[in-house]
Design a protein around this motif. Structure first.
Motif, PDB file in Angstrom:
ATOM      1  N   MET A   1      -3.211  24.932  29.055  1.00 22.74           N
ATOM      2  CA  MET A   1      -4.399  25.336  28.283  1.00 22.74           C
ATOM      3  C   MET A   1      -5.309  24.123  28.073  1.00 22.74           C
ATOM      4  SD  MET A   1      -4.726  27.646  24.946  1.00 22.74           S
ATOM      5  CE  MET A   1      -4.789  26.848  23.382  1.00 22.74           C
ATOM      6  N   SER A   2      -6.590  24.260  28.396  1.00 24.13           N
ATOM      7  CA  SER A   2      -7.504  23.125  28.218  1.00 24.13           C
ATOM      8  C   SER A   2      -8.082  23.143  26.796  1.00 24.13           C
ATOM      9  CB  SER A   2      -8.635  23.189  29.253  1.00 24.13           C
ATOM     10  OG  SER A   2      -9.339  24.396  29.127  1.00 24.13           O
ATOM     11  N   ILE A   3      -7.880  22.015  26.110  1.00 24.25           N
ATOM     12  CA  ILE A   3      -8.352  21.917  24.723  1.00 24.25           C
ATOM     13  C   ILE A   3      -9.304  20.732  24.600  1.00 24.25           C
ATOM     14  CG2 ILE A   3      -7.665  21.644  22.302  1.00 24.25           C
ATOM     15  CD1 ILE A   3      -4.899  22.712  23.059  1.00 24.25           C
ATOM     16  N   ALA A   4     -10.481  20.981  24.038  1.00 24.44           N
ATOM     17  CA  ALA A   4     -11.465  19.905  23.848  1.00 24.44           C
ATOM     18  C   ALA A   4     -11.839  19.815  22.378  1.00 24.44           C
ATOM     19  CB  ALA A   4     -12.706  20.176  24.683  1.00 24.44           C
ATOM     20  N   ILE A   5     -12.309  18.638  22.011  1.00 27.69           N
ATOM     21  CA  ILE A   5     -12.767  18.418  20.633  1.00 27.69           C
ATOM     22  C   ILE A   5     -14.244  18.045  20.650  1.00 27.69           C
ATOM     23  CG2 ILE A   5     -12.499  16.987  18.555  1.00 27.69           C
ATOM     24  CD1 ILE A   5      -9.654  16.504  19.382  1.00 27.69           C
ATOM     25  N   TYR A   6     -14.997  18.661  19.770  1.00 25.13           N
ATOM     26  CA  TYR A   6     -16.398  18.258  19.568  1.00 25.13           C
ATOM     27  C   TYR A   6     -16.477  17.646  18.167  1.00 25.13           C
ATOM     28  CZ  TYR A   6     -21.513  18.817  19.074  1.00 25.13           C
ATOM     29  OH  TYR A   6     -22.853  18.599  18.868  1.00 25.13           O
ATOM     30  N   PRO A   7     -16.496  16.315  18.081  1.00 24.58           N
ATOM     31  CA  PRO A   7     -16.497  15.659  16.768  1.00 24.58           C
ATOM     32  C   PRO A   7     -17.911  15.331  16.303  1.00 24.58           C
ATOM     33  CG  PRO A   7     -16.123  14.017  18.468  1.00 24.58           C
ATOM     34  CD  PRO A   7     -16.423  15.324  19.179  1.00 24.58           C
ATOM     35  N   GLY A   8     -18.075  15.228  14.996  1.00 28.25           N
ATOM     36  CA  GLY A   8     -19.382  14.818  14.486  1.00 28.25           C
ATOM     37  C   GLY A   8     -19.397  14.845  12.976  1.00 28.25           C
ATOM     38  N   SER A   9     -20.561  14.541  12.416  1.00 24.31           N
ATOM     39  CA  SER A   9     -20.701  14.606  10.958  1.00 24.31           C
ATOM     40  C   SER A   9     -21.116  16.018  10.537  1.00 24.31           C
ATOM     41  CB  SER A   9     -21.766  13.641  10.456  1.00 24.31           C
ATOM     42  OG  SER A   9     -21.733  12.443  11.154  1.00 24.31           O
ATOM     43  N   PHE A  10     -21.968  16.650  11.341  1.00 22.33           N
ATOM     44  CA  PHE A  10     -22.431  18.019  11.070  1.00 22.33           C
ATOM     45  C   PHE A  10     -22.904  18.179   9.621  1.00 22.33           C
ATOM     46  CE2 PHE A  10     -19.071  18.240  14.378  1.00 22.33           C
ATOM     47  CZ  PHE A  10     -19.866  18.611  15.430  1.00 22.33           C
ATOM     48  N   ASP A  11     -23.814  17.315   9.230  1.00 18.71           N
ATOM     49  CA  ASP A  11     -24.256  17.261   7.814  1.00 18.71           C
ATOM     50  C   ASP A  11     -25.733  17.627   7.679  1.00 18.71           C
ATOM     51  OD1 ASP A  11     -24.085  16.741   5.076  1.00 18.71           O
ATOM     52  OD2 ASP A  11     -24.714  14.660   5.344  1.00 18.71           O
ATOM     53  N   PRO A  12     -26.141  18.862   7.912  1.00 17.99           N
ATOM     54  CA  PRO A  12     -25.364  20.049   8.270  1.00 17.99           C
ATOM     55  C   PRO A  12     -25.448  20.332   9.768  1.00 17.99           C
ATOM     56  CG  PRO A  12     -27.557  20.729   7.674  1.00 17.99           C
ATOM     57  CD  PRO A  12     -27.544  19.229   7.621  1.00 17.99           C
ATOM     58  N   VAL A  13     -24.699  21.372  10.211  1.00 14.86           N
ATOM     59  CA  VAL A  13     -24.788  21.807  11.606  1.00 14.86           C
ATOM     60  C   VAL A  13     -26.217  22.273  11.893  1.00 14.86           C
ATOM     61  CG1 VAL A  13     -23.899  24.115  10.982  1.00 14.86           C
ATOM     62  CG2 VAL A  13     -23.804  23.366  13.361  1.00 14.86           C
ATOM     63  N   THR A  14     -26.744  21.879  13.051  1.00 12.51           N
ATOM     64  CA  THR A  14     -28.101  22.279  13.454  1.00 12.51           C
ATOM     65  C   THR A  14     -28.016  23.241  14.650  1.00 12.51           C
ATOM     66  OG1 THR A  14     -28.351  20.528  15.104  1.00 12.51           O
ATOM     67  CG2 THR A  14     -28.986  19.982  12.826  1.00 12.51           C
ATOM     68  N   THR A  15     -29.156  23.798  15.029  1.00  7.82           N
ATOM     69  CA  THR A  15     -29.170  24.670  16.210  1.00  7.82           C
ATOM     70  C   THR A  15     -28.862  23.856  17.474  1.00  7.82           C
ATOM     71  OG1 THR A  15     -31.568  24.418  16.184  1.00  7.82           O
ATOM     72  CG2 THR A  15     -30.712  26.472  15.334  1.00  7.82           C
ATOM     73  N   GLY A  16     -29.154  22.566  17.442  1.00  4.35           N
ATOM     74  CA  GLY A  16     -28.812  21.686  18.571  1.00  4.35           C
ATOM     75  C   GLY A  16     -27.301  21.556  18.710  1.00  4.35           C
ATOM     76  N   HIS A  17     -26.607  21.347  17.597  1.00  5.56           N
ATOM     77  CA  HIS A  17     -25.138  21.312  17.621  1.00  5.56           C
ATOM     78  C   HIS A  17     -24.579  22.642  18.140  1.00  5.56           C
ATOM     79  CE1 HIS A  17     -25.401  18.355  13.996  1.00  5.56           C
ATOM     80  NE2 HIS A  17     -25.054  17.644  15.034  1.00  5.56           N
ATOM     81  N   LEU A  18     -25.144  23.738  17.612  1.00  6.32           N
ATOM     82  CA  LEU A  18     -24.606  25.059  17.969  1.00  6.32           C
ATOM     83  C   LEU A  18     -24.772  25.332  19.463  1.00  6.32           C
ATOM     84  CD1 LEU A  18     -23.249  27.617  16.937  1.00  6.32           C
ATOM     85  CD2 LEU A  18     -25.507  28.534  16.372  1.00  6.32           C
ATOM     86  N   ASP A  19     -25.849  24.853  20.030  1.00  2.00           N
ATOM     87  CA  ASP A  19     -26.051  25.016  21.475  1.00  2.00           C
ATOM     88  C   ASP A  19     -24.951  24.284  22.249  1.00  2.00           C
ATOM     89  OD1 ASP A  19     -27.656  25.816  23.799  1.00  2.00           O
ATOM     90  OD2 ASP A  19     -27.985  23.660  24.028  1.00  2.00           O
ATOM     91  N   ILE A  20     -24.623  23.068  21.819  1.00  2.00           N
ATOM     92  CA  ILE A  20     -23.551  22.310  22.479  1.00  2.00           C
ATOM     93  C   ILE A  20     -22.210  23.044  22.292  1.00  2.00           C
ATOM     94  CG2 ILE A  20     -22.229  20.139  22.448  1.00  2.00           C
ATOM     95  CD1 ILE A  20     -24.954  19.654  23.619  1.00  2.00           C
ATOM     96  N   ILE A  21     -21.963  23.564  21.094  1.00  4.45           N
ATOM     97  CA  ILE A  21     -20.702  24.279  20.825  1.00  4.45           C
ATOM     98  C   ILE A  21     -20.550  25.460  21.791  1.00  4.45           C
ATOM     99  CG2 ILE A  21     -19.492  25.755  19.141  1.00  4.45           C
ATOM    100  CD1 ILE A  21     -20.667  23.950  16.911  1.00  4.45           C
ATOM    101  N   LYS A  22     -21.597  26.247  21.932  1.00  4.53           N
ATOM    102  CA  LYS A  22     -21.514  27.436  22.812  1.00  4.53           C
ATOM    103  C   LYS A  22     -21.294  27.024  24.260  1.00  4.53           C
ATOM    104  CE  LYS A  22     -24.413  30.478  20.035  1.00  4.53           C
ATOM    105  NZ  LYS A  22     -25.798  30.871  19.803  1.00  4.53           N
ATOM    106  N   ARG A  23     -22.022  26.001  24.687  1.00  2.86           N
ATOM    107  CA  ARG A  23     -21.890  25.588  26.093  1.00  2.86           C
ATOM    108  C   ARG A  23     -20.529  24.963  26.350  1.00  2.86           C
ATOM    109  NH1 ARG A  23     -26.901  21.941  26.341  1.00  2.86           N
ATOM    110  NH2 ARG A  23     -26.069  21.375  28.381  1.00  2.86           N
ATOM    111  N   ALA A  24     -20.009  24.192  25.394  1.00  6.22           N
ATOM    112  CA  ALA A  24     -18.693  23.566  25.579  1.00  6.22           C
ATOM    113  C   ALA A  24     -17.590  24.623  25.519  1.00  6.22           C
ATOM    114  CB  ALA A  24     -18.469  22.495  24.509  1.00  6.22           C
TER     115      ALA A  24
END
Ligand code: ADP
Length: 163
Positions: A1-24
Motif C-alpha cells: 500500500m502506498s502511503i504519503a504524507i502532506y505536512p504543513g502548518s495549515f493555519d488555516p487550510v487554503t484552497t491552494g492546499h486543498l488542490d494539492i490534497i486532491k491531486r496527491a
C-alpha cells in the motif's frame, strides 16, 4: 500500500492546499495530511482547529486522513509506514527551502522520497499568511479558503487580526 504524507502548518487550510490534497490523494492509496506542531511557531488557530478545518474540507475524500504531530517529519513518516512526502511548489522562492528539507529528510530516513506538485496557476499567489493579511482588512476570503469553513475562518480571523 502506498502511503504519503502532506505536512504543513495549515493555519488555516487554503484552497491552494486543498488542490494539492486532491491531486496527491489521486496518486497514493492513502494520504495523511499532517499538521506539524511546532512549539516555537504558535500561529493563529490552535492545532485542534486546524485539524478540524482539514477534516471538514476532506470529508469527501475517503483515502485522506488528517493528523497532527509534534515529531520530526522523518520520524513521523517511519511510524506511519509512509514512503513519500508531498510538497506544493508555488514559485522558485519555495524551491530552495523545500529542496534542502527533501535532502535532509532522505538523510534522516533513507526510504523517504519527496514529491513536488506544482501549484495550479490560479493558486500560486495564495498562502495562509496572505489570507490573514487580507482578513485583517476585512477582504472577503471567498475563493481563498474552502467554502465549508469560510464563515468561521473569516469571523475568527477578523476578531483576532482586525486593524
Ligand atoms: P503556507 O503558510 O505558506 O500556506 P504551509 O506550511 O501551510 O504553508 O504549507 C504546506 C505545504 O503546502 C507546503 O509544501 C507549501 O509549499 C504548500 N502550499 C501552500 N500554499 C500552496 C498553494 N497555494 N498552492 C500549492 N501549494 C501550496
Amino acid at each position: 500500500m502506498s502511503i504519503a504524507i502532506y505536512p504543513g502548518s495549515f493555519d488555516p487550510v487554503t484552497t491552494g492546499h486543498l488542490d494539492i490534497i486532491k491531486r496527491a490523494a489521486a496518486q497514493f492509496d492513502r494520504l495523511i495530511v499532517c499538521v506539524m506542531v511546532n512549539s516555537e511557531k504558535r500561529g493563529l488557530f490552535p492545532h485542534e482547529d486546524r485539524v478540524r478545518f482539514l477534516r471538514t474540507v476532506t470529508a469527501n475524500l475517503p483515502n485522506v486522513e488528517v493528523d497532527a504531530s509534534p515529531m520530526l517529519l522523518a520520524d513521523y513518516a517511519r511510524t506511519r509506514n509512509a514512503t513519500c512526502v508531498v510538497k506544493g511548489l508555488r514559485a522558485l522562492s519555495d524551491f530552495e527551502k523545500e529542496f534542502q528539507m527533501a535532502l535532509i529528510n532522505r538523510k534522516l530516513n533513507p526510504g523517504l522520497e519527496t514529491m513536488f506538485l506544482s501549484a495550479r496557476q490560479n493558486y500560486t499567489y495564495l498562502s495562509s499568511s496572505i489570507t490573514k493579511e487580507l482578513a485583517s482588512y476585512h477582504v472577503p476570503l471567498k475563493g481563498f479558503v474552502p467554502a465549508e469553513i469560510l464563515e468561521e475562518v473569516q469571523r475568527r480571523m477578523e476578531q483576532e487580526l482586525a486593524h
